[in-house]
Scaffold this motif. Sequence first.
Motif, mmCIF file in Angstrom:
data_model
loop_
_atom_site.group_PDB
_atom_site.id
_atom_site.type_symbol
_atom_site.label_atom_id
_atom_site.label_comp_id
_atom_site.label_asym_id
_atom_site.label_seq_id
_atom_site.Cartn_x
_atom_site.Cartn_y
_atom_site.Cartn_z
ATOM 1 N N THR A 142 0.857 -1.187 0.000
ATOM 2 C CA THR A 142 0.000 0.000 0.000
ATOM 3 C C THR A 142 0.891 1.234 0.000
ATOM 4 N N ALA A 143 0.564 2.222 -0.843
ATOM 5 C CA ALA A 143 1.483 3.316 -1.154
ATOM 6 C C ALA A 143 1.428 4.482 -0.183
ATOM 7 N N ARG A 144 1.091 4.254 1.072
ATOM 8 C CA ARG A 144 1.226 5.283 2.095
ATOM 9 C C ARG A 144 1.265 4.608 3.453
ATOM 10 N N PRO A 145 1.917 5.211 4.446
ATOM 11 C CA PRO A 145 1.945 4.608 5.772
ATOM 12 C C PRO A 145 0.676 4.917 6.558
ATOM 13 N N TYR A 146 0.158 3.916 7.215
ATOM 14 C CA TYR A 146 -0.925 4.094 8.176
ATOM 15 C C TYR A 146 -0.926 2.858 9.055
ATOM 16 N N ARG A 147 -1.661 2.861 10.129
ATOM 17 C CA ARG A 147 -1.643 1.728 11.043
ATOM 18 C C ARG A 147 -2.839 0.827 10.799
ATOM 19 N N THR A 148 -2.538 -0.410 10.474
ATOM 20 C CA THR A 148 -3.573 -1.399 10.249
ATOM 21 C C THR A 148 -3.488 -2.458 11.345
ATOM 22 N N ARG A 149 -4.415 -3.375 11.367
ATOM 23 C CA ARG A 149 -4.518 -4.342 12.458
ATOM 24 C C ARG A 149 -3.387 -5.366 12.385
ATOM 25 N N PRO A 150 -2.676 -5.583 13.516
ATOM 26 C CA PRO A 150 -1.508 -6.479 13.514
ATOM 27 C C PRO A 150 -1.827 -7.917 13.117
ATOM 28 N N GLU A 151 -3.041 -8.376 13.341
ATOM 29 C CA GLU A 151 -3.358 -9.765 12.998
ATOM 30 C C GLU A 151 -3.332 -10.014 11.498
ATOM 31 N N ASN A 177 1.327 13.973 12.315
ATOM 32 C CA ASN A 177 0.506 14.697 11.341
ATOM 33 C C ASN A 177 0.058 13.791 10.200
ATOM 34 N N VAL A 178 0.882 12.826 9.809
ATOM 35 C CA VAL A 178 0.505 11.882 8.752
ATOM 36 C C VAL A 178 -0.555 10.911 9.272
ATOM 37 N N PHE A 179 -0.388 10.471 10.508
ATOM 38 C CA PHE A 179 -1.370 9.604 11.147
ATOM 39 C C PHE A 179 -2.704 10.325 11.294
ATOM 40 N N LEU A 180 -2.670 11.570 11.771
ATOM 41 C CA LEU A 180 -3.881 12.358 11.977
ATOM 42 C C LEU A 180 -4.614 12.586 10.674
ATOM 43 N N GLU A 181 -3.893 12.964 9.637
ATOM 44 C CA GLU A 181 -4.497 13.254 8.331
ATOM 45 C C GLU A 181 -5.320 12.089 7.814
ATOM 46 N N PHE A 182 -4.753 10.887 7.913
ATOM 47 C CA PHE A 182 -5.448 9.720 7.393
ATOM 48 C C PHE A 182 -6.720 9.430 8.190
ATOM 49 N N ASP A 183 -6.614 9.404 9.517
ATOM 50 C CA ASP A 183 -7.776 9.037 10.327
ATOM 51 C C ASP A 183 -8.860 10.110 10.296
ATOM 52 N N LEU A 184 -8.480 11.375 10.126
ATOM 53 C CA LEU A 184 -9.493 12.416 9.965
ATOM 54 C C LEU A 184 -10.326 12.186 8.716
ATOM 55 N N GLU A 191 -9.682 13.517 19.217
ATOM 56 C CA GLU A 191 -9.521 12.855 20.518
ATOM 57 C C GLU A 191 -9.404 11.337 20.346
ATOM 58 N N GLU A 192 -10.264 10.771 19.519
ATOM 59 C CA GLU A 192 -10.197 9.332 19.246
ATOM 60 C C GLU A 192 -8.873 8.960 18.588
ATOM 61 N N ILE A 193 -8.430 9.807 17.679
ATOM 62 C CA ILE A 193 -7.202 9.521 16.942
ATOM 63 C C ILE A 193 -5.990 9.579 17.871
ATOM 64 N N ARG A 194 -5.959 10.556 18.753
ATOM 65 C CA ARG A 194 -4.846 10.653 19.699
ATOM 66 C C ARG A 194 -4.783 9.424 20.596
ATOM 67 N N ALA A 195 -5.941 8.941 21.027
ATOM 68 C CA ALA A 195 -5.966 7.759 21.886
ATOM 69 C C ALA A 195 -5.425 6.546 21.143
ATOM 70 N N ARG A 196 -5.809 6.385 19.885
ATOM 71 C CA ARG A 196 -5.344 5.226 19.117
ATOM 72 C C ARG A 196 -3.855 5.335 18.821
ATOM 73 N N TYR A 197 -3.387 6.535 18.553
ATOM 74 C CA TYR A 197 -1.965 6.729 18.283
ATOM 75 C C TYR A 197 -1.125 6.344 19.494
ATOM 76 N N ALA A 198 -1.647 6.667 20.688
ATOM 77 C CA ALA A 198 -0.914 6.363 21.919
ATOM 78 C C ALA A 198 -0.947 4.876 22.256
ATOM 79 N N GLU A 199 -1.994 4.182 21.814
ATOM 80 C CA GLU A 199 -2.182 2.782 22.199
ATOM 81 C C GLU A 199 -1.597 1.794 21.193
ATOM 82 N N PHE A 262 7.606 6.617 4.761
ATOM 83 C CA PHE A 262 7.290 8.036 4.657
ATOM 84 C C PHE A 262 6.204 8.279 3.619
ATOM 85 N N ARG A 263 5.464 9.363 3.808
ATOM 86 C CA ARG A 263 4.621 9.904 2.739
ATOM 87 C C ARG A 263 5.331 11.146 2.248
ATOM 88 N N TYR A 264 5.802 11.100 1.018
ATOM 89 C CA TYR A 264 6.793 12.059 0.568
ATOM 90 C C TYR A 264 6.239 13.413 0.153
#
Length: 276
Positions: A142-151, A177-184, A191-199, A262-264
């Motif tokens: 997938t051509a951009r970084p984001y967090r998907t489910r580890p399983e 900022n890259v994480f926030l952009e995608f989840d927004l 608030e939800e995004i910050r919690a997921r980023y921390a966890e 990275f997202r360049y």
Amino acid sequence: MRIGQNPAKSVKTVVKPERITVAVLNYIPFLSGYYADMMDVLSTSLTSIRESADLPFDLMVFDNGSCEEVKDYLLAEQSAGRIQYLMLSEKNLGKGGAWNMIFSGAPGEILCYADNDCLFSRGFLSKSLELLEGFPNVGMVTARPYRTRPEYYTSTVAWGESQAGTKLERGDFIPWNVFLEFDLSLGQSEEEIRARYAETEDVRLSYQGLQALAGASHWQFMARKETLQRFLPFDMDRPMGQVKQLDQRINEAGFLRLMPVFRYQPGNSFHVLIIW
């Protein structure tokens, strides 16, 4: 009745398809409500592919039973030479049914798939291909970084932990900022995004001078067509949902699922999954 010889018999050459097929799945049943702006989203997505691709490719669009205005637009784009392969379905086959036809019918040996709401930036093809061919046994990139489910990337982690000469690290490698952009873009609150980023965390792999994050997604990816065809057919009884079958099958078969670190080229989004 036929009279004479078919003129095609005198043609000595045919056009060869490009090695890479960029395939977009589209469904816009009407132009109101949720879909009011989807023609603009589709047009912008297709334009971003043409303007951002840095390798030769053919563009293929599979339309899954859209309204007449959308079909007319796609036919006009094909007539103008901006779509090389256009498949118009009278009915909505669902994503699984569309995948069955796209993965079987795409002419290129490399398939770069996207939903119709992805916005691409320059370099998405070459960077995806670099990871696809630079790491061994890659199933999808997938051509951009984001967090998907580890399983869904356990095979990737297992490979990274056991492969000699490979470095595996865990931590926060996707910038906030890259994480926030995608989840927004998915309608979540900050608030939800910050919690997921921390966890949650990222898994970074370093192999023969290349780096990648573990994970990929069914909404946009590059893969070898022969790899995808191993998992056909997809039998889904709903138009949406159930699409993680692809993620699961590739992981269970032991293939790597990767993303760039990275997202360049940052850009703006209109409920769009920004790629690179």
